[in-house]
Design a protein around this motif. Structure first.
Motif, short mmCIF file in Angstrom:
data_model
loop_
_atom_site.label_atom_id
_atom_site.label_comp_id
_atom_site.label_asym_id
_atom_site.label_seq_id
_atom_site.Cartn_x
_atom_site.Cartn_y
_atom_site.Cartn_z
N GLY A 97 0.77 -1.24 0.00
CA GLY A 97 0.00 0.00 0.00
C GLY A 97 0.80 1.28 0.00
N TYR A 101 -0.44 4.68 -1.73
CA TYR A 101 -0.83 5.79 -0.86
C TYR A 101 -0.08 7.06 -1.25
CZ TYR A 101 -2.14 8.45 3.26
OH TYR A 101 -2.63 9.43 4.10
N ASP A 172 7.37 4.53 12.25
CA ASP A 172 7.20 3.21 12.87
C ASP A 172 8.00 3.04 14.15
OD1 ASP A 172 9.61 0.86 11.69
OD2 ASP A 172 9.76 3.03 11.61
N ILE A 190 2.96 3.54 12.71
CA ILE A 190 2.78 2.32 11.94
C ILE A 190 3.44 1.18 12.71
CG2 ILE A 190 3.31 1.14 9.77
CD1 ILE A 190 3.18 3.88 8.42
N ILE A 203 -1.71 2.54 12.90
CA ILE A 203 -2.21 1.61 11.90
C ILE A 203 -1.18 0.51 11.69
CG2 ILE A 203 -3.67 3.28 10.71
CD1 ILE A 203 -1.42 3.65 8.65
N ALA A 204 -1.59 -0.57 11.04
CA ALA A 204 -0.67 -1.68 10.79
C ALA A 204 0.22 -1.41 9.58
CB ALA A 204 -1.45 -2.97 10.58
N GLY A 205 -0.30 -0.63 8.64
CA GLY A 205 0.46 -0.31 7.42
C GLY A 205 -0.28 0.71 6.60
N TYR A 207 -1.43 0.58 3.75
CA TYR A 207 -2.56 0.00 3.00
C TYR A 207 -3.89 0.26 3.68
CZ TYR A 207 -2.06 -3.73 6.46
OH TYR A 207 -1.96 -4.43 7.63
N GLU A 208 -3.88 0.43 5.01
CA GLU A 208 -5.12 0.68 5.74
C GLU A 208 -5.75 2.02 5.35
OE1 GLU A 208 -5.31 0.25 9.93
OE2 GLU A 208 -4.21 -1.64 9.96
N LEU A 209 -4.91 2.96 4.93
CA LEU A 209 -5.39 4.30 4.61
C LEU A 209 -6.01 4.38 3.21
CD1 LEU A 209 -2.46 6.40 6.10
CD2 LEU A 209 -4.63 5.82 7.17
N ALA A 211 -8.35 2.56 2.10
CA ALA A 211 -9.79 2.26 2.19
C ALA A 211 -10.58 3.38 2.80
CB ALA A 211 -9.99 0.97 2.99
N GLN A 212 -9.89 4.43 3.25
CA GLN A 212 -10.61 5.53 3.94
C GLN A 212 -11.08 6.60 2.96
OE1 GLN A 212 -8.37 7.02 7.25
NE2 GLN A 212 -8.09 5.01 8.16
#
Length: 212
Positions: A97, A101, A172, A190, A203-205, A207-209, A211-212
């Motif tokens: 991601g 991103y 991180d 992260i 967040i874990a990575g 990639y999570e952002l 989907a927002q």
């Protein structure tokens, strides 16, 4: 928080790409040559700190005394081994991601900078073929103070011609989160919420952002 940002400042290791594993292998190899074991648990102390400080910690772990000249030689040996590893990097090693991103932010008009202690940052970005996604690169060749000092993030904000208050830092490491907060920026951690307690969100990575 993210919707209003004008600038995004990213750490490199553990955020864009996982080169930390190569740092660890190179430091572990140096420790073996010096006659002691350097574990992954020990390596956690090296996250987000400069090469000189990392060497100091490693020698402390091993109980090894060294002159300034010997330390410089050790740091150089470690770096050569690390560069051998990262010379094999390619775009497939970009973390999930991350590239998407960065491209999303650029499409939204957000300015992007790298803020990393690495002295090999530009080389790594070129190996990953993502140099053109950054408006500014501030790395260990351009600043002298290690995180948690905010120098790298203040310099990155300045390079983007933005107030740090209008920037969001992506980190991180605990020291990096502290540096981002000290600069006056919001911080996205992260990794583990237990470690990155001072971040505004964790967040874990990246990639999570998406989907927002």
């Amino acid at each position: 928080m993210l919707s209003g940002m004008k600038g995004a400042i990213f750490d490199l290791d553990g955020v864009i790409v996982d080169t930390a594993k190569y740092h660890y292998l190179a430091w572990r190899s140096l420790a073996e040559r010096l006659g002691f074991e350097f574990t992954e648990a020990h390596n956690e102390r090296l996250k987000g700190v400069s090469r000189v400080e990392s060497l100091r910690i490693l020698l402390e772990v091993g109980g090894v005394e060294a002159t300034e000249e010997e330390r410089l030689e050790m740091a150089d040996t470690k770096n050569k081994e690390y560069i051998n590893y990262i010379s094999q990097l390619d775009p497939s090693e970009i973390l999930p991601g991350a590239k998407e991103y960065l491209e999303l932010l650029r499409s939204q008009g957000v300015k992007i900078a790298l803020g990393s202690a690495s002295k090999n940052a530009e080389f790594i970005l070129s190996r990953l073929s993502i140099t053109d996604l950054f408006d500014a690169v501030i790395d260990g060749t351009k600043v002298s103070k290690a995180k948690p000092d905010p120098e790298v993030f203040l310099a990155a904000s300045a390079a983007l011609q933005l107030n740090p208050l209008d920037c969001v830092v992506f980190e991180d490491a605990e020291a990096g989160v502290q540096a981002g907060k000290a600069a006056g920026s919001k911080v996205v951690g992260i990794g583990s919420p237990d470690i990155l307690k001072e971040a505004d969100i964790v967040i874990a990575g990246l990639y999570e952002l998406l989907a927002q």
